[in-house]
Design a protein around this motif. Structure first.
Motif, short mmCIF file in Angstrom:
data_model
loop_
_atom_site.label_atom_id
_atom_site.label_comp_id
_atom_site.label_asym_id
_atom_site.label_seq_id
_atom_site.Cartn_x
_atom_site.Cartn_y
_atom_site.Cartn_z
N GLY A 276 0.82 -1.20 0.00
CA GLY A 276 0.00 0.00 0.00
C GLY A 276 0.86 1.26 0.00
N GLN A 277 0.23 2.39 -0.22
CA GLN A 277 0.96 3.66 -0.24
C GLN A 277 1.34 4.15 1.15
N THR A 278 0.51 3.84 2.16
CA THR A 278 0.77 4.38 3.49
C THR A 278 1.00 3.32 4.55
N SER A 279 0.55 2.12 4.33
CA SER A 279 0.74 1.08 5.34
C SER A 279 0.83 -0.29 4.68
N GLY A 280 1.27 -1.26 5.44
CA GLY A 280 1.36 -2.61 4.92
C GLY A 280 2.44 -2.80 3.88
N CYS A 281 3.51 -2.03 3.99
CA CYS A 281 4.57 -2.09 2.99
C CYS A 281 5.61 -3.16 3.33
N VAL A 282 5.96 -3.94 2.33
CA VAL A 282 7.03 -4.91 2.49
C VAL A 282 8.03 -4.72 1.36
N GLU A 283 9.26 -5.12 1.64
CA GLU A 283 10.31 -5.10 0.64
C GLU A 283 10.77 -6.53 0.40
N ILE A 284 11.17 -6.79 -0.82
CA ILE A 284 11.65 -8.11 -1.19
C ILE A 284 13.07 -7.97 -1.71
N GLY A 285 13.94 -8.85 -1.23
CA GLY A 285 15.33 -8.81 -1.66
C GLY A 285 15.82 -10.18 -2.08
N TRP A 286 16.76 -10.20 -3.01
CA TRP A 286 17.32 -11.45 -3.52
C TRP A 286 18.80 -11.51 -3.19
N LEU A 287 19.26 -12.73 -2.95
CA LEU A 287 20.67 -12.94 -2.62
C LEU A 287 21.11 -14.31 -3.11
N ASP A 288 22.26 -14.36 -3.76
CA ASP A 288 22.89 -15.63 -4.11
C ASP A 288 23.88 -15.95 -3.01
N HIS A 289 23.78 -17.16 -2.43
CA HIS A 289 24.61 -17.54 -1.30
C HIS A 289 25.01 -19.00 -1.45
N GLN A 290 26.29 -19.24 -1.56
CA GLN A 290 26.85 -20.59 -1.66
C GLN A 290 26.14 -21.44 -2.71
N GLY A 291 25.92 -20.84 -3.88
CA GLY A 291 25.32 -21.57 -4.99
C GLY A 291 23.81 -21.69 -4.95
N HIS A 292 23.16 -21.03 -3.99
CA HIS A 292 21.71 -21.07 -3.87
C HIS A 292 21.17 -19.65 -3.92
N ARG A 293 19.94 -19.50 -4.43
CA ARG A 293 19.31 -18.18 -4.49
C ARG A 293 18.25 -18.11 -3.39
N PHE A 294 18.28 -17.02 -2.65
CA PHE A 294 17.34 -16.80 -1.54
C PHE A 294 16.53 -15.53 -1.77
N VAL A 295 15.35 -15.51 -1.18
CA VAL A 295 14.47 -14.35 -1.22
C VAL A 295 14.15 -13.99 0.22
N ALA A 296 14.26 -12.71 0.54
CA ALA A 296 13.92 -12.24 1.88
C ALA A 296 12.79 -11.22 1.79
N VAL A 297 11.92 -11.24 2.79
CA VAL A 297 10.81 -10.29 2.88
C VAL A 297 10.97 -9.56 4.21
N GLN A 298 10.92 -8.23 4.14
CA GLN A 298 11.04 -7.43 5.37
C GLN A 298 10.03 -6.30 5.36
N ASP A 299 9.68 -5.85 6.56
CA ASP A 299 8.75 -4.74 6.75
C ASP A 299 9.50 -3.45 6.49
N THR A 300 8.98 -2.63 5.58
CA THR A 300 9.63 -1.38 5.22
C THR A 300 9.82 -0.46 6.43
N LYS A 301 8.84 -0.46 7.33
CA LYS A 301 8.89 0.45 8.48
C LYS A 301 9.61 -0.15 9.68
N ALA A 302 9.98 -1.42 9.61
CA ALA A 302 10.66 -2.06 10.75
C ALA A 302 11.75 -3.00 10.26
N ARG A 303 12.64 -2.47 9.44
CA ARG A 303 13.72 -3.30 8.90
C ARG A 303 14.57 -3.92 10.01
N HIS A 304 14.68 -3.23 11.12
CA HIS A 304 15.47 -3.71 12.26
C HIS A 304 14.86 -4.97 12.90
#
Length: 75
Positions: A24-52
């Motif tokens: 959404g524009q104001t709430s419920g925001c998530v970010e998606i990230g990709w990473l190659d690690h030791q020959g495998h591809r991973f996807v991570a999902v994190q809360d935009t407002k609470a990355r910590h």
């Protein structure tokens, strides 16, 4: 079942995250990230407002399965 070594939080420090197009524009925001690690591809999902708060990490196959389930409930 093959053991897949999961990346650490430090590994994701260099991952490229983008805001989900379904967020959404104001709430419920998530970010998606990709990473190659030791020959495998991973996807991570994190809360935009609470990355910590951490992230959910999936193998590429697990993330594809999750997307299918979510899309089946989005009707």
């Amino acid at each position: 079942m093959t053991h897949v070594p999961h990346p650490t939080a430090a590994d994701f420090a260099h991952a490229a995250f983008r805001k989900s197009s379904r967020s959404g524009q104001t709430s419920g925001c998530v970010e998606i990230g990709w990473l190659d690690h030791q020959g495998h591809r991973f996807v991570a999902v994190q809360d935009t407002k609470a990355r910590h708060a951490g992230r959910l990490v999936f193998t590429e196959d697990q993330f594809a399965a999750l997307r299918l389930v979510l899309r089946s409930h989005d009707r």
